[in-house]
Design an enzyme around this catalytic site. Structure first.
Site, PDB file in Angstrom:
ATOM      1  N   CYS A 162       0.804  -1.228   0.000  1.00 32.79           N
ATOM      2  CA  CYS A 162       0.000   0.000   0.000  1.00 32.79           C
ATOM      3  C   CYS A 162       0.838   1.278   0.000  1.00 32.79           C
ATOM      4  O   CYS A 162       0.270   2.369  -0.106  1.00 32.79           O
ATOM      5  CB  CYS A 162      -0.935   0.002   1.206  1.00 32.79           C
ATOM      6  SG  CYS A 162      -1.832  -1.545   1.421  1.00 32.79           S
ATOM      7  N   HIS A 294      -3.601   7.696   5.638  1.00 31.42           N
ATOM      8  CA  HIS A 294      -3.698   6.358   5.050  1.00 31.42           C
ATOM      9  C   HIS A 294      -5.129   5.863   5.254  1.00 31.42           C
ATOM     10  O   HIS A 294      -5.726   5.320   4.336  1.00 31.42           O
ATOM     11  CB  HIS A 294      -2.665   5.426   5.691  1.00 31.42           C
ATOM     12  CG  HIS A 294      -2.544   4.127   4.969  1.00 31.42           C
ATOM     13  ND1 HIS A 294      -2.226   4.063   3.633  1.00 31.42           N
ATOM     14  CD2 HIS A 294      -2.707   2.843   5.388  1.00 31.42           C
ATOM     15  CE1 HIS A 294      -2.205   2.786   3.253  1.00 31.42           C
ATOM     16  NE2 HIS A 294      -2.499   2.029   4.294  1.00 31.42           N
ATOM     17  N   GLU A 305      -2.742   5.214  13.330  1.00 29.62           N
ATOM     18  CA  GLU A 305      -2.386   6.433  12.596  1.00 29.62           C
ATOM     19  C   GLU A 305      -2.710   7.685  13.396  1.00 29.62           C
ATOM     20  O   GLU A 305      -1.906   8.633  13.434  1.00 29.62           O
ATOM     21  CB  GLU A 305      -3.095   6.463  11.248  1.00 29.62           C
ATOM     22  CG  GLU A 305      -2.682   7.634  10.378  1.00 29.62           C
ATOM     23  CD  GLU A 305      -3.149   7.531   8.940  1.00 29.62           C
ATOM     24  OE1 GLU A 305      -2.618   8.274   8.092  1.00 29.62           O
ATOM     25  OE2 GLU A 305      -4.042   6.702   8.657  1.00 29.62           O
ATOM     26  N   LYS A 326     -10.066   7.494   0.932  1.00 31.59           N
ATOM     27  CA  LYS A 326     -10.435   6.097   0.675  1.00 31.59           C
ATOM     28  C   LYS A 326     -11.910   5.869   0.948  1.00 31.59           C
ATOM     29  O   LYS A 326     -12.512   4.925   0.409  1.00 31.59           O
ATOM     30  CB  LYS A 326      -9.593   5.155   1.538  1.00 31.59           C
ATOM     31  CG  LYS A 326      -8.135   5.006   1.110  1.00 31.59           C
ATOM     32  CD  LYS A 326      -7.419   3.992   1.986  1.00 31.59           C
ATOM     33  CE  LYS A 326      -5.970   3.795   1.558  1.00 31.59           C
ATOM     34  NZ  LYS A 326      -5.123   4.956   1.865  1.00 31.59           N
ATOM     35  N   HIS A 331      -9.598   1.700  -1.468  1.00 34.00           N
ATOM     36  CA  HIS A 331      -8.162   1.516  -1.270  1.00 34.00           C
ATOM     37  C   HIS A 331      -7.557   0.938  -2.544  1.00 34.00           C
ATOM     38  O   HIS A 331      -7.784  -0.223  -2.875  1.00 34.00           O
ATOM     39  CB  HIS A 331      -7.945   0.574  -0.091  1.00 34.00           C
ATOM     40  CG  HIS A 331      -6.537   0.511   0.401  1.00 34.00           C
ATOM     41  ND1 HIS A 331      -5.452   0.891  -0.373  1.00 34.00           N
ATOM     42  CD2 HIS A 331      -6.017   0.100   1.590  1.00 34.00           C
ATOM     43  CE1 HIS A 331      -4.335   0.717   0.322  1.00 34.00           C
ATOM     44  NE2 HIS A 331      -4.647   0.242   1.507  1.00 34.00           N
ATOM     45  N   PHE A 390       1.482  -3.039   4.529  1.00 36.75           N
ATOM     46  CA  PHE A 390       1.835  -4.348   5.056  1.00 36.75           C
ATOM     47  C   PHE A 390       3.343  -4.547   4.888  1.00 36.75           C
ATOM     48  O   PHE A 390       3.955  -4.069   3.931  1.00 36.75           O
ATOM     49  CB  PHE A 390       1.100  -5.448   4.281  1.00 36.75           C
ATOM     50  CG  PHE A 390      -0.334  -5.647   4.702  1.00 36.75           C
ATOM     51  CD1 PHE A 390      -0.867  -4.987   5.792  1.00 36.75           C
ATOM     52  CD2 PHE A 390      -1.148  -6.503   3.986  1.00 36.75           C
ATOM     53  CE1 PHE A 390      -2.188  -5.185   6.174  1.00 36.75           C
ATOM     54  CE2 PHE A 390      -2.473  -6.709   4.356  1.00 36.75           C
ATOM     55  CZ  PHE A 390      -2.986  -6.047   5.448  1.00 36.75           C
TER      56      PHE A 390
END
Length: 403
Positions: A162, A294, A305, A326, A331, A390
């Site tokens: 990502c 994010h 976050e 998003k 996403h 990730f």
């Protein structure tokens, strides 16, 4: 070190087929997430996504080209066409030798992979098309952008889940800042909304069946999207010399690794990367007016976050605006940071902050101004774009308003 500016932007995503329509949708708080229209969707537990609907590749490309272009490559080329066109740049023989392409992508040609697994395992065929490998490889989009515009400088693909787009754009920024290349085409693309792509993500049990609601207490997971965002990064004096319109300035970046867990995010790692981007850009925390988060809509990401922003900004965290687009476009995995950079440009250039839509209930673990549900007008001189992937691979980009 040279200053780096953005002189062109292009996109295709669930909100729009170009930048103006995408920004209009963001201003309106429009949702591009809806029922998926893909083969065997009834076999999926997750049946929604930020899909680009009514898309016909034959209206954009010649049939012989489509034998080489997976969906993610098509998106990259469409967005690159808009970005390079808007920039007005002419890649002369001399410039083309130094200009390059760095794109982010995570899954490669997932549609091509899906179709050929079906052909071999479901239909029992013993052969696949001879161009399957060049069609599905992760660097296909970067290669075709390079070939289409004759860009012969540094060109490659970054694949860091990502954070792929932010890592790619950070590398492109470095190329221009160092003087290695006066111009770089950069961004990212992704097209995972096929049966195999969605089925794989289902296995993680982080997906929502009904919508993406970042930072809201009633959120229940992320929603996949697809598309591309492409930009022209250019050395400031080079852009000024040709009278180019400057959309924003890339001020700096930071990249870091949590080095802790393959899927669970780290508050410390995210905070360290945010602080690193501020330091690299020489921007004081109180100068930042907006952060494109994010903001995936999972409990683990959102709370981590928000905690990281609080750690990095201290008392100023309560005064800055942070939103997740998003909630509108889904996403885009490897392409997500590129599309989200558009929201930062809109904040800096137009003074419009994209909202976090679907927000219903405040979460005491996310006590920040998440610009809920409606866009807001505000002057912003500096902004950040966060990407936390990730693997614990983080990348944050810092931007300034063009002056």
């Amino acid at each position: 070190m040279k200053r780096v500016v953005i002189t062109g932007a292009g996109t295709i995503n669930a909100l729009g087929r170009d930048v103006p329509s995408t920004l209009a949708a963001m201003r309106e708080g429009r949702c591009g997430i809806g029922p998926l229209e893909i083969r065997d969707v009834e076999r999926l537990g997750i049946q929604i996504g930020g899909q680009i609907k009514d898309y016909d590749p034959e209206t954009a490309f010649a049939r012989q080209d489509l034998a080489l272009y997976d969906r993610f490559t098509q998106f990259a080329l469409i967005a690159a066409r808009e970005a390079i066109g808007q920039s007005g740049i002419e890649f002369t023989e001399e410039l083309s030798l130094r200009a390059g392409v760095i794109l982010g992508n995570s899954g490669g040609g997932m549609t091509t992979t899906d179709e050929n697994y079906r052909a071999v395992y479901e239909e029992g065929k013993n052969r696949v098309h001879p161009l399957v490998v060049p069609k599905l490889m992760n660097n296909a989009a970067a290669g075709h952008v390079s070939m289409t515009w004759g860009l012969r400088g540094p060109s490659f693909t970054v694949s860091s889940a990502c954070a792929s787009s932010n890592h790619a754009m950070a590398q492109a920024f470095q190329m221009v800042q160092s003087g290695m290349a006066p111009v770089m085409v950069t961004g990212g693309s992704e097209a995972m909304l096929c049966f195999g792509g969605v089925k794989a993500w289902e296995g993680l049990r982080v997906m929502s069946k009904d919508g993406c609601r970042p930072f809201s207490a009633n959120r229940n997971g992320m929603v996949q999207g697809e598309g591309a965002g492409i930009f022209v990064f250019e050395e400031l004096e080079h852009a000024r010399a040709r009278g180019a319109e400057i959309l924003a300035e890339i001020a700096g970046y930071a990249m870091g690794s949590d080095a802790s867990d393959i899927v669970m995010p780290s508050r410390e790692g995210a905070a360290r990367t945010i602080a690193g981007a501020l330091a690299n850009a020489r921007i004081a925390p109180e100068e930042i007016g907006y952060i494109n988060a994010h903001g995936t809509g999972t409990t683990a990401n959102d709370r981590t976050e928000c905690g990281a922003v609080a750690d990095a900004f201290g008392a100023h965290a309560a005064r800055l605006m942070i939103s997740s687009t998003k909630s509108m476009h889904g996403h885009l995995i490897g392409g997500t940071g590129a599309v989200e950079l558009l929201a930062c440009i809109m904040a800096l250039r137009d003074g419009v902050i994209a909202p976090t839509i679907g927000y219903a209930e405040p979460d005491p673990d996310c006590p920040l101004d998440v610009v809920p549900n409606e866009a807001r007008e505000a002057r912003v001189d500096a902004a950040l774009s966060n990407a936390f992937a990730f693997g614990g691979l983080n990348a944050v980009i810092a931007l300034r308003r063009a002056v």
